[in-house]
Scaffold this motif. Structure first.
Motif, PDB file in Angstrom:
ATOM      1  N   VAL A   2       0.850  -1.178   0.000  1.00 44.08           N
ATOM      2  CA  VAL A   2       0.000   0.000   0.000  1.00 44.08           C
ATOM      3  C   VAL A   2       0.887   1.229   0.000  1.00 44.08           C
ATOM      4  O   VAL A   2       1.849   1.315   0.767  1.00 44.08           O
ATOM      5  CB  VAL A   2      -0.926   0.034   1.246  1.00 44.08           C
ATOM      6  N   CYS A  30      -2.983  -3.229   6.430  1.00 43.19           N
ATOM      7  CA  CYS A  30      -2.919  -2.299   5.299  1.00 43.19           C
ATOM      8  C   CYS A  30      -3.047  -0.850   5.751  1.00 43.19           C
ATOM      9  O   CYS A  30      -2.395   0.039   5.186  1.00 43.19           O
ATOM     10  CB  CYS A  30      -4.007  -2.639   4.281  1.00 43.19           C
ATOM     11  N   SER A  34      -0.201   1.983   5.267  1.00 39.62           N
ATOM     12  CA  SER A  34      -0.504   3.232   4.553  1.00 39.62           C
ATOM     13  C   SER A  34      -0.125   4.457   5.359  1.00 39.62           C
ATOM     14  O   SER A  34      -0.222   5.581   4.871  1.00 39.62           O
ATOM     15  CB  SER A  34      -1.992   3.288   4.203  1.00 39.62           C
ATOM     16  N   ASP A 184      -8.048 -10.246   0.349  1.00 43.39           N
ATOM     17  CA  ASP A 184      -7.550  -8.994  -0.215  1.00 43.39           C
ATOM     18  C   ASP A 184      -8.575  -8.319  -1.112  1.00 43.39           C
ATOM     19  O   ASP A 184      -8.579  -7.082  -1.240  1.00 43.39           O
ATOM     20  CB  ASP A 184      -6.256  -9.241  -1.003  1.00 43.39           C
ATOM     21  N   ALA A 188      -9.308  -4.528  -0.340  1.00 38.59           N
ATOM     22  CA  ALA A 188      -9.041  -3.531  -1.380  1.00 38.59           C
ATOM     23  C   ALA A 188     -10.247  -2.631  -1.597  1.00 38.59           C
ATOM     24  O   ALA A 188     -10.116  -1.409  -1.772  1.00 38.59           O
ATOM     25  CB  ALA A 188      -8.644  -4.215  -2.685  1.00 38.59           C
ATOM     26  N   LEU A 191     -10.413  -0.142   1.268  1.00 33.30           N
ATOM     27  CA  LEU A 191      -9.391   0.891   1.099  1.00 33.30           C
ATOM     28  C   LEU A 191      -9.796   1.883   0.010  1.00 33.30           C
ATOM     29  O   LEU A 191      -9.563   3.096   0.139  1.00 33.30           O
ATOM     30  CB  LEU A 191      -8.046   0.254   0.766  1.00 33.30           C
ATOM     31  N   GLN A 198      -4.088   1.752  -2.935  1.00 36.69           N
ATOM     32  CA  GLN A 198      -3.794   0.355  -2.637  1.00 36.69           C
ATOM     33  C   GLN A 198      -3.354  -0.353  -3.900  1.00 36.69           C
ATOM     34  O   GLN A 198      -3.741   0.008  -5.002  1.00 36.69           O
ATOM     35  CB  GLN A 198      -5.023  -0.341  -2.027  1.00 36.69           C
ATOM     36  N   LEU A 200      -3.312  -3.906  -3.765  1.00 33.53           N
ATOM     37  CA  LEU A 200      -3.689  -5.299  -3.522  1.00 33.53           C
ATOM     38  C   LEU A 200      -4.223  -5.941  -4.789  1.00 33.53           C
ATOM     39  O   LEU A 200      -4.016  -7.125  -5.034  1.00 33.53           O
ATOM     40  CB  LEU A 200      -4.744  -5.373  -2.419  1.00 33.53           C
TER      41      LEU A 200
END
Length: 223
Positions: A2, A30, A34, A184, A188, A191, A198, A200
């Motif tokens: 990320v 994640c 980030s 994921d 994702a 996010l 991202q 992912l």
């Protein structure tokens, strides 16, 4: 994994007792990667589910949970803060606290019911109530099947209040090769809704856009 935006952003993350603890734990990793600060809340049922579904055993007190989750997510000191179930003086408990999105992942149907009816019997429910009344971003990730009429009515009611209902129902068009890939997929999407960059998985259509750009000339015209 990320890309890191501003490290000053805070995300509230709550774990409740639905199946799917892996989604919340991966999301925590994640968010930390980030650069976000993460305020974590964990229900008693979530501790049981997490111990059942993963190898992670959370200790009983918020300070000990904080150390365990910080180590799990490879967080910097102070980047992950865990608040107790009745910590009414924590930032998520009040509309005058820090304005931050709340993600409940996974979200039990009991929590859905509490939020839909305005209950605030613990910090997670109060944080959800605050998010709704303050018109803050609220993402709920239920993992249940099948949904009863009550579940669907609660989800509709919460959607009309401004919450985003994102069932943990991963797609397969990215051709997953493992359970990790399925997890994921949902992380994702969360996010993306939080406007966090991202990597992912690619967004839908990105490959098509890249192909068009590669086939165009220097002036952006198609051959």
């Amino acid at each position: 994994m990320v890309n890191k935006p501003s490290p000053s952003r805070t995300i509230n993350l709550a774990f409740t007792g639905a199946s799917g603890a892996q989604y919340g734990l991966r999301l925590l990793q994640c968010l930390v990667a980030s650069g976000c600060r993460v305020h974590v809340m964990v229900s008693k049922a979530a501790q049981v589910v997490m111990a059942t579904e993963t190898d992670l055993k959370l200790p009983g007190t918020p300070p000990a949970m904080q150390r365990t989750l910080s180590d799990y997510a490879s967080a910097e000191p102070g980047q992950v803060l865990v608040f107790g179930r009745e910590d009414w003086f924590s930032p998520p408990a009040s509309g005058s606290g820090e304005k931050a999105p709340l993600v409940i992942c996974p979200c039990s149907t009991g929590t859905l019911s509490a939020l839909a009816t305005g209950a605030s019997n613990n910090l997670i429910e109060r944080a959800g109530d605050v998010a709704l009344k303050e018109k803050r971003q609220l993402i709920l990730v239920p993992r249940e099947a099948p949904y009863s009429e009550v579940h669907l009515e609660n989800m509709l009611k919460l959607t009309r209040m401004g919450a985003v209902i994102m069932p943990a129902s991963p797609g397969f068009y990215h051709r997953p090769e493992s359970v990790h890939d399925l997890v994921d997929f949902i992380v994702a999407r969360i996010l993306d809704h939080l406007d966090l960059l991202q990597e992912l998985m690619p967004r839908w259509g990105e490959a098509r856009v890249s192909a068009k750009l590669e086939s165009s000339d220097g002036f952006g015209q198609q051959d």
